[in-house]
Structures are given as C-alpha cells and as structure tokens.
Motif scaffolding. Structure first.
Motif, PDB file in Angstrom:
ATOM      1  N   PRO A   1       3.020  14.005  -7.485  1.00 15.87           N
ATOM      2  CA  PRO A   1       2.960  15.104  -6.512  1.00 15.87           C
ATOM      3  C   PRO A   1       1.846  15.003  -5.477  1.00 15.87           C
ATOM      4  CG  PRO A   1       1.878  15.761  -8.533  1.00 15.87           C
ATOM      5  CD  PRO A   1       2.338  14.332  -8.737  1.00 15.87           C
ATOM      6  N   THR A   2       0.936  14.028  -5.575  1.00 13.22           N
ATOM      7  CA  THR A   2      -0.219  14.054  -4.675  1.00 13.22           C
ATOM      8  C   THR A   2       0.077  13.366  -3.335  1.00 13.22           C
ATOM      9  OG1 THR A   2      -1.147  12.151  -5.865  1.00 13.22           O
ATOM     10  CG2 THR A   2      -1.932  14.336  -6.491  1.00 13.22           C
ATOM     11  N   HIS A   3      -0.892  13.487  -2.406  1.00 11.04           N
ATOM     12  CA  HIS A   3      -0.709  13.016  -1.026  1.00 11.04           C
ATOM     13  C   HIS A   3      -0.396  11.524  -0.940  1.00 11.04           C
ATOM     14  CE1 HIS A   3      -4.718  11.801  -2.120  1.00 11.04           C
ATOM     15  NE2 HIS A   3      -4.658  10.921  -1.151  1.00 11.04           N
ATOM     16  N   ASP A   4      -0.858  10.759  -1.940  1.00 13.04           N
ATOM     17  CA  ASP A   4      -0.637   9.311  -1.902  1.00 13.04           C
ATOM     18  C   ASP A   4       0.685   8.914  -2.569  1.00 13.04           C
ATOM     19  OD1 ASP A   4      -1.679  10.137  -4.328  1.00 13.04           O
ATOM     20  OD2 ASP A   4      -2.882   8.342  -4.670  1.00 13.04           O
ATOM     21  N   ASP A   5       1.486   9.883  -2.961  1.00 16.87           N
ATOM     22  CA  ASP A   5       2.796   9.607  -3.564  1.00 16.87           C
ATOM     23  C   ASP A   5       3.865   9.729  -2.484  1.00 16.87           C
ATOM     24  OD1 ASP A   5       2.063   9.164  -6.316  1.00 16.87           O
ATOM     25  OD2 ASP A   5       1.524  11.280  -6.391  1.00 16.87           O
TER      26      ASP A   5
ATOM     27  N   VAL B   1       5.158   5.468 -18.973  1.00 13.87           N
ATOM     28  CA  VAL B   1       6.414   6.067 -18.550  1.00 13.87           C
ATOM     29  C   VAL B   1       7.357   4.987 -18.005  1.00 13.87           C
ATOM     30  CG1 VAL B   1       7.391   8.044 -17.368  1.00 13.87           C
ATOM     31  CG2 VAL B   1       4.940   7.992 -17.837  1.00 13.87           C
TER      32      VAL B   1
ATOM     33  N   LEU C   1       0.831  -1.207   0.000  1.00  9.89           N
ATOM     34  CA  LEU C   1       0.000   0.000   0.000  1.00  9.89           C
ATOM     35  C   LEU C   1       0.868   1.260   0.000  1.00  9.89           C
ATOM     36  CD1 LEU C   1      -2.519  -1.211   2.735  1.00  9.89           C
ATOM     37  CD2 LEU C   1      -2.922  -1.156   0.271  1.00  9.89           C
ATOM     38  N   ASP C   2       0.233   2.393  -0.251  1.00  9.24           N
ATOM     39  CA  ASP C   2       0.915   3.701  -0.211  1.00  9.24           C
ATOM     40  C   ASP C   2       1.152   4.110   1.239  1.00  9.24           C
ATOM     41  OD1 ASP C   2       0.655   4.252  -3.100  1.00  9.24           O
ATOM     42  OD2 ASP C   2      -1.472   4.504  -2.689  1.00  9.24           O
TER      43      ASP C   2
ATOM     44  N   LEU D   1       7.422  19.509  -6.680  1.00  4.60           N
ATOM     45  CA  LEU D   1       7.425  18.314  -5.822  1.00  4.60           C
ATOM     46  C   LEU D   1       8.108  17.143  -6.526  1.00  4.60           C
ATOM     47  CD1 LEU D   1       3.848  18.523  -4.263  1.00  4.60           C
ATOM     48  CD2 LEU D   1       6.032  18.906  -3.116  1.00  4.60           C
ATOM     49  N   HIS D   2       8.133  17.199  -7.859  1.00  2.00           N
ATOM     50  CA  HIS D   2       8.815  16.146  -8.629  1.00  2.00           C
ATOM     51  C   HIS D   2      10.329  16.202  -8.452  1.00  2.00           C
ATOM     52  CE1 HIS D   2       5.406  14.491 -10.881  1.00  2.00           C
ATOM     53  NE2 HIS D   2       4.951  15.711 -10.987  1.00  2.00           N
TER      54      HIS D   2
ATOM     55  N   VAL E   1       2.960   4.893 -13.774  1.00  2.00           N
ATOM     56  CA  VAL E   1       2.230   5.023 -15.043  1.00  2.00           C
ATOM     57  C   VAL E   1       2.897   4.137 -16.108  1.00  2.00           C
ATOM     58  CG1 VAL E   1       1.485   6.628 -16.853  1.00  2.00           C
ATOM     59  CG2 VAL E   1       1.524   7.375 -14.468  1.00  2.00           C
TER      60      VAL E   1
ATOM     61  N   SER F   1       3.630  22.660  -6.900  1.00  2.00           N
ATOM     62  CA  SER F   1       3.250  21.259  -7.128  1.00  2.00           C
ATOM     63  C   SER F   1       4.173  20.595  -8.147  1.00  2.00           C
ATOM     64  CB  SER F   1       1.802  21.174  -7.626  1.00  2.00           C
ATOM     65  OG  SER F   1       0.902  21.567  -6.630  1.00  2.00           O
ATOM     66  N   HIS F   2       4.514  21.340  -9.203  1.00  2.00           N
ATOM     67  CA  HIS F   2       5.448  20.783 -10.188  1.00  2.00           C
ATOM     68  C   HIS F   2       6.793  20.472  -9.539  1.00  2.00           C
ATOM     69  CE1 HIS F   2       2.910  23.084 -13.303  1.00  2.00           C
ATOM     70  NE2 HIS F   2       2.671  21.802 -13.468  1.00  2.00           N
TER      71      HIS F   2
END
Lengths: 242, 242
Positions: B72-76, B149, B44-45, B114-115, B146, B111-112
């Motif tokens: 970038p989202t909370h589950d990453d 990618v 799980l994340d 965050l990568h 993904v 947000s970008h």
C-alpha cells in the motif's frame, strides 16, 4: 551521477541451478562509489541476445558490467556478443596472449589462449594489487561469472571508477504495519521528494513489522527525512533508528 | 514449450540493501513445470519503467511474473505500471474488496483497501489450499516481493500452470579444468545440439575443478550426452556422475 547497469549471463542462473551472488557484490561496490545501479538483466548464453542487450544498455547507461561467459568453453559467448553489440570482430589481444603464455609456459594450449579473445578496440585495465587485467570495451566491463574471481575484480572497479560521493542510507524500524503507517509516511514522502524512501514489511519477525529506509547522496536531507518520519510515529512503535 | 520471463521490482534490490531470493524459488518452480525461464529484468520502483518492461516482456513471452511493489505504500507502483503497460486504468476489484473488508472487519481502513487495486480487466486466481488470490493481468502474474508470501504463491503457479514434462538435469564432476576438457567436450556439443550443455569451473574446491551439466526435456538424450562425455574422460579425472 553516473548510472550503471548489469548484464548477468548464464543458463545456470535462469534454470535455478545456482543463485547469482555477483549482483549483490557489484551493487554494494557501486553504492560505495556513488554510482547508481539502475537496471539488471539476466539472460541465457546466446550471443545474439547478449549483443542486443549490451547495445541497448551501453547506449542508455554510463557503465555496463557483464558477469559470466568469458571462459574457454562453447557456452562462453560474452566476448562474441559484446563484439557484435559494437559491430566489431573478435581478435586475439597480444598483451593478453603474452601474459597467458608467460603464465602457462610450455603447457600453454590453444584452449588457454581462448582467454586472450577480446572485441576489437577493447582495452585492458589493471591495478598494481590485481595485475591480471579486466577487459573493457567502450563503457562495458567484462567480468567473470565465478564468484571468487568476480569479487577480486571489484578492486579494479573501485580503484578505476571511484571518486564520487557515496550513497548514504538511514532507517527506522517500527512495529506498525504498512497500512497503518502509510498516512504518516505520505507527508514525509511529499516533503522529501529528493530522498529515496522505501518501505519493507517483514512477516513473522518478532522485533518489527516494517523497515523504512531513507537514502540519497545528500546525507543531511536523508537524515532529516528519517527524523521527520520518526517524529510522526507513536513513540512506543519505534523499535530502532539507524 | 512455454517461455517465461520475470520482472523483479524494487529499489532495494539494486542498491544492494537486500539480495533477491525470489528468483531462485520461481526458477526452480518453473523448471519443475517444464516452463523455460528465458529472461529476468530487475528494475527500480518506477511505474513508467515497469510499464515499458511489462509491455515488452508480455509481448515476447508466454508468461511474465512480477515480484514486488504490490503493497500500500508510495513505492508500491506495480499495479499502476502493469495497467499502463496494457493501456488500462487501475480499478478497485469488488471481490478483493469484499475479502479485505471481511478479513479486517471494523478495523479496515482505506490503506488496507489499496490492496484491492488491480489493472482493469485483471482476474483473480486461487486454489483451495491457498484461497487468498493472486492477480493476473492477461499473461502477467503479479506476485508479492516479501519472500515468505512469494513462496506461498508458488502453489498457485504450480497448480494452475502445471502439466508439461519437467526439465531433467544430469552432471559430470571432473578434476580437469575447462581448458583441458574443452577439446573433449566440443565433440559432444557438436553431436548433441539439442541438449543444453553447461560448463562451470570451481576455484579452490578440493574435490573437483569443473562441473558439466546436461539438461533438457528429453531425458534419454540428456543422459546419452552425459554418458558420451564421461566416456571421453580419462577415468582418473571423473569425480562423480549424477
């Protein structure tokens, strides 16, 4: 909520010879039963590795499902591995032997009877619509690797492990990308900590860029989280709400 | 021979929402490079679980490949988990930041950026044909979930980890079932202990009942094992030898 894990066994899965298809079947079956699949481990046909993983998974999860390695050939070592995990020997189960002899009649061989091997102390479970039994050792279900048979065995799992409320899942599809929607999503994540919120970007999809999912056992909460997020989005970026 | 493991990260894989497709791509890529994939774990994340598994896999394998959780989202939470596994903090990588700012120009947001988060001490690897870098922390490669990618990133893996002799695989398809062929196969297994021999039954296949595979790094030995087994079979039961 019951917690489950799966142990997928087979050199062919790790060599890239075949893609496992049993996990998806199991995951969806458990989901419908309200059982949370928390961990999956994929390993080679090695009884020591199987023993070590079964021991560890069985101690930390309510249920363990193994897939593969229960045929008669040299690379079928799951029964041996599960027996070692619990410190017992492999025995021939009399009821299983009776069924195999009855099935094969005069053509029954020692190779056929290898299917009657079970860890000592295992039990056989079955249902009226699927009388050929599944071997269960404590909290470990020994399922076959062959996908057609694995799928049939889900009837035993459903019938014998059912009863809890199933998980529900809602979703919002949007044309925003993850970086753009993150500031909007973070507020919803903070308010709905009990809802499992996921964000899944798509590449090259003409319809949408990100799918957001809102899952849980509590349908009202999951739905409220979805609606709260959808309400944050500029309407033109909402493709679909389900 | 280098030994590898993979850590597939994502709630969506365990809920049955989607079927993982990255493992097959990775397994086949490693196979061609002569790298043995020995273990795959799907979780799980959860940054603590990621940390614990990365620590354990990185200590017992030459290479670890993670899939998922680097958006970038909370589950990453993969970068956070890998950092914890090695007892370091998450920092913003300056080279990655420069590339992201250059790519997005005036539209670049927090947000970008965050990568650009990486575990402290990580390095960026890239190739001329695939200049967008992959983050590697010690022996752990952080790959995206993904599939499109992920597949592109295999070019980094192939270019930067190639060099060993690839595995070879031969096969015999027979109309015998596993119970009938087992006595014939056991002799070959005993003689060719260095060849990875697998037996895979089919249900409802009009052409054959069992596929036997003979794999290894030593092509001559794998081929000899295949031929030794084929020679044991009644000729009428041999469907195909490859």
């Amino acid at each position: 909520m019951r917690r489950a894990s799966a142990l997928l066994i087979g050199n062919e899965l790790l060599s890239g010879k075949i893609a496992d298809t049993n996990l998806l079947i199991l995951a969806r079956c458990l989901r419908g039963l309200g059982i949370a699949l928390r961990r999956v481990v994929m390993i080679l046909d090695d009884p020591d590795v199987i023993a070590s993983d079964v021991k560890s998974l069985a101690a930390t999860h309510d249920l363990v499902f193994t897939s593969g390695g229960i045929g008669p050939t040299h690379d079928d070592v799951t029964v041996e591995g599960v027996a070692r995990a619990f410190g017992v020997t492999v025995i021939r189960d009399h009821e299983m032997e009776r069924r195999i002899r009855s099935h094969y009649g005069a053509t029954c061989t020692e190779s056929h009877l290898l299917h009657a091997r079970v860890p000592e102390g295992a039990r056989l479970v079955s249902t009226p619509d699927m009388p050929w039994p599944t071997v269960v050792m404590r909290n470990v279900w020994l399922l076959p690797g062959v996908p057609e048979v694995f799928r049939m065995k889900m009837r035993h799992v459903e019938t014998l492990l059912g009863g809890d409320a199933p998980f529900v899942s809602f979703a919002v599809f949007t044309t925003l990308d993850e970086s753009d929607l993150k500031p909007l999503l973070d507020g919803v994540v903070a308010t709905y900590g009990d809802v499992d919120i996921g964000s899944y970007p798509r590449w090259h999809d003409p319809e949408y860029q990100t799918k957001l999912t809102f899952d849980g056992i509590d349908e009202a909460r999951a739905r409220a989280a979805r609606d709260a997020f959808a309400a944050c989005l500029p309407p033109a970026t909402v493709v679909r709400i389900v």
